[in-house]
Design a protein around this motif. Structure first.
Motif, PDB file in Angstrom:
ATOM      1  N   ILE A  24       0.814  -1.223   0.000  1.00 19.85           N
ATOM      2  CA  ILE A  24       0.000   0.000   0.000  1.00 19.85           C
ATOM      3  C   ILE A  24       0.848   1.274   0.000  1.00 19.85           C
ATOM      4  N   MET A  25       2.014   1.240   0.655  1.00 20.91           N
ATOM      5  CA  MET A  25       2.828   2.468   0.712  1.00 20.91           C
ATOM      6  C   MET A  25       3.280   2.920  -0.670  1.00 20.91           C
ATOM      7  N   PRO A  26       3.796   2.044  -1.523  1.00 24.29           N
ATOM      8  CA  PRO A  26       4.155   2.504  -2.873  1.00 24.29           C
ATOM      9  C   PRO A  26       2.939   2.959  -3.685  1.00 24.29           C
ATOM     10  N   ALA A  27       1.784   2.345  -3.421  1.00 23.55           N
ATOM     11  CA  ALA A  27       0.565   2.762  -4.125  1.00 23.55           C
ATOM     12  C   ALA A  27       0.210   4.209  -3.761  1.00 23.55           C
ATOM     13  N   ALA A  28       0.309   4.549  -2.485  1.00 21.69           N
ATOM     14  CA  ALA A  28       0.010   5.920  -2.049  1.00 21.69           C
ATOM     15  C   ALA A  28       0.987   6.916  -2.645  1.00 21.69           C
ATOM     16  N   GLN A  29       2.249   6.518  -2.774  1.00 20.42           N
ATOM     17  CA  GLN A  29       3.275   7.406  -3.319  1.00 20.42           C
ATOM     18  C   GLN A  29       2.996   7.802  -4.760  1.00 20.42           C
ATOM     19  N   GLN A  30       2.211   7.016  -5.467  1.00 19.65           N
ATOM     20  CA  GLN A  30       1.907   7.306  -6.866  1.00 19.65           C
ATOM     21  C   GLN A  30       0.856   8.408  -7.012  1.00 19.65           C
ATOM     22  N   HIS A  72       1.624  13.487  -2.781  1.00 21.35           N
ATOM     23  CA  HIS A  72       2.133  12.642  -1.686  1.00 21.35           C
ATOM     24  C   HIS A  72       3.504  13.162  -1.255  1.00 21.35           C
ATOM     25  N   LEU A  73       3.671  13.421   0.048  1.00 21.15           N
ATOM     26  CA  LEU A  73       4.922  13.990   0.556  1.00 21.15           C
ATOM     27  C   LEU A  73       5.716  13.031   1.434  1.00 21.15           C
ATOM     28  N   GLY A  74       5.165  11.885   1.738  1.00 20.89           N
ATOM     29  CA  GLY A  74       5.913  10.941   2.553  1.00 20.89           C
ATOM     30  C   GLY A  74       5.029  10.174   3.503  1.00 20.89           C
ATOM     31  N   VAL A  75       5.587   9.083   3.997  1.00 19.48           N
ATOM     32  CA  VAL A  75       4.873   8.219   4.932  1.00 19.48           C
ATOM     33  C   VAL A  75       5.841   7.787   6.032  1.00 19.48           C
ATOM     34  N   HIS A  76       5.311   7.646   7.226  1.00 14.97           N
ATOM     35  CA  HIS A  76       6.090   7.213   8.374  1.00 14.97           C
ATOM     36  C   HIS A  76       5.252   6.176   9.123  1.00 14.97           C
ATOM     37  N   VAL A  77       5.831   5.035   9.391  1.00 11.02           N
ATOM     38  CA  VAL A  77       5.124   3.971  10.096  1.00 11.02           C
ATOM     39  C   VAL A  77       5.634   3.916  11.525  1.00 11.02           C
ATOM     40  N   VAL A 132       1.487   7.456   9.324  1.00 17.22           N
ATOM     41  CA  VAL A 132       1.416   8.908   9.161  1.00 17.22           C
ATOM     42  C   VAL A 132       1.749   9.222   7.704  1.00 17.22           C
ATOM     43  N   ILE A 133       0.773   9.764   6.987  1.00 16.37           N
ATOM     44  CA  ILE A 133       0.950  10.078   5.564  1.00 16.37           C
ATOM     45  C   ILE A 133       0.729  11.576   5.379  1.00 16.37           C
ATOM     46  N   ARG A 134       1.645  12.199   4.648  1.00 15.12           N
ATOM     47  CA  ARG A 134       1.536  13.642   4.401  1.00 15.12           C
ATOM     48  C   ARG A 134       1.241  13.899   2.928  1.00 15.12           C
ATOM     49  N   ASP A 176       0.282  17.349   0.081  1.00 13.27           N
ATOM     50  CA  ASP A 176       0.439  18.795  -0.067  1.00 13.27           C
ATOM     51  C   ASP A 176      -0.870  19.562   0.078  1.00 13.27           C
ATOM     52  N   THR A 177      -1.998  18.945  -0.254  1.00 12.95           N
ATOM     53  CA  THR A 177      -3.296  19.618  -0.121  1.00 12.95           C
ATOM     54  C   THR A 177      -4.334  18.634   0.396  1.00 12.95           C
ATOM     55  N   LEU A 178      -5.392  19.179   0.925  1.00 16.18           N
ATOM     56  CA  LEU A 178      -6.511  18.370   1.396  1.00 16.18           C
ATOM     57  C   LEU A 178      -7.159  17.637   0.228  1.00 16.18           C
ATOM     58  N   ASP A 179      -7.274  18.306  -0.927  1.00 15.28           N
ATOM     59  CA  ASP A 179      -7.861  17.668  -2.105  1.00 15.28           C
ATOM     60  C   ASP A 179      -7.063  16.439  -2.524  1.00 15.28           C
ATOM     61  N   ASN A 180      -5.734  16.538  -2.528  1.00 16.78           N
ATOM     62  CA  ASN A 180      -4.910  15.393  -2.908  1.00 16.78           C
ATOM     63  C   ASN A 180      -5.003  14.270  -1.875  1.00 16.78           C
ATOM     64  N   LEU A 181      -5.083  14.638  -0.602  1.00 12.38           N
ATOM     65  CA  LEU A 181      -5.269  13.626   0.439  1.00 12.38           C
ATOM     66  C   LEU A 181      -6.575  12.883   0.218  1.00 12.38           C
ATOM     67  N   TYR A 182      -7.657  13.622  -0.035  1.00 11.86           N
ATOM     68  CA  TYR A 182      -8.952  12.982  -0.251  1.00 11.86           C
ATOM     69  C   TYR A 182      -8.973  12.149  -1.525  1.00 11.86           C
ATOM     70  N   ALA A 183      -8.217  12.563  -2.536  1.00  8.67           N
ATOM     71  CA  ALA A 183      -8.135  11.757  -3.760  1.00  8.67           C
ATOM     72  C   ALA A 183      -7.569  10.375  -3.429  1.00  8.67           C
ATOM     73  N   TRP A 184      -6.573  10.329  -2.545  1.00  8.99           N
ATOM     74  CA  TRP A 184      -6.004   9.038  -2.129  1.00  8.99           C
ATOM     75  C   TRP A 184      -6.977   8.265  -1.247  1.00  8.99           C
ATOM     76  N   THR A 185      -7.503   8.908  -0.196  1.00 12.23           N
ATOM     77  CA  THR A 185      -8.351   8.179   0.746  1.00 12.23           C
ATOM     78  C   THR A 185      -9.640   7.677   0.110  1.00 12.23           C
TER      79      THR A 185
END
Length: 183
Positions: free
Chosen positions: A30-36, A40-45, A58-60, A62-71
């Motif tokens: 899943i982590m490499p999938a999120a990076q695509q 996406h600015l990074g992930v910390h487990v 913890v996934i960062r 750049d914008t709320l819209d991009n976060l919601y696109a992933w989630t």
């Protein structure tokens, strides 16, 4: 609705006993999938401590819209559905936009560290970074001394070091002290 600040998604997965190996394999997918995904600015487990089965991811973005696109993506929904059988309960997630995120406890029963402790930990990270990075870049890029470009490079390096390396490391090292009540 676009946000201008970075946003952080904190996901908590409580595993059923003896499921760490399966979960780690799932994380590796899943982590490499999120990076695509854009922004996406990074992930910390944050792996479980003794006596716990809780993973905090913890996934960062750049914008709320991009976060919601992933989630809200079909890919994430499919991957989360795959992991459901080994979870002890539904996943819990929070979206954080404030800089105090680093000091947000993983569970609601734990109090946020006192402000003076947050100040000291932040100073411990920022002071050496803001002094060492300009010294190093000044030696590596002497032709840029005093330019706006070098200031930008310094700032980008300091922020990157603080967000991706120092703050996760230091808050983990000092976790016990941060959680202790002051007398």
């Amino acid at each position: 609705m676009a946000a201008t600040n970075t946003v952080t998604l904190v996901i908590t997965h409580n595993l059923q006993p003896n499921q760490a190996i399966a979960y780690e394999a799932w994380l590796a997918r899943i982590m490499p999938a999120a990076q695509q995904f854009p922004g996406h600015l990074g992930v910390h487990v944050i792996r479980p401590t003794a006596g716990s089965e809780a993973y905090n991811i913890v996934i960062r973005f750049d914008t709320l819209d991009n976060l919601y696109a992933w989630t809200n993506s079909d890919l994430r929904k499919k991957l989360v559905a795959e992991i459901q059988p080994i979870l002890a309960q539904e996943e819990h997630y929070e979206v954080r936009t404030e800089p105090e995120f680093w000091f947000t406890p993983s569970t609601p029963t734990v109090k946020r560290p006192q402000k003076w402790k947050q100040f000291l930990i932040t100073l411990l990270v920022i002071f050496p970074s803001t002094n060492l990075v300009p010294w190093i870049t000044g030696m590596l890029l002497p032709g840029l001394k005093g330019t706006l470009l070098l200031h930008f490079i310094n700032d980008a390096c300091v922020v990157g070091l603080v967000v991706f390396m120092w703050m996760p490391l230091v808050t983990r090292i000092f976790a016990g002290w941060l959680k202790k009540s002051s007398t």
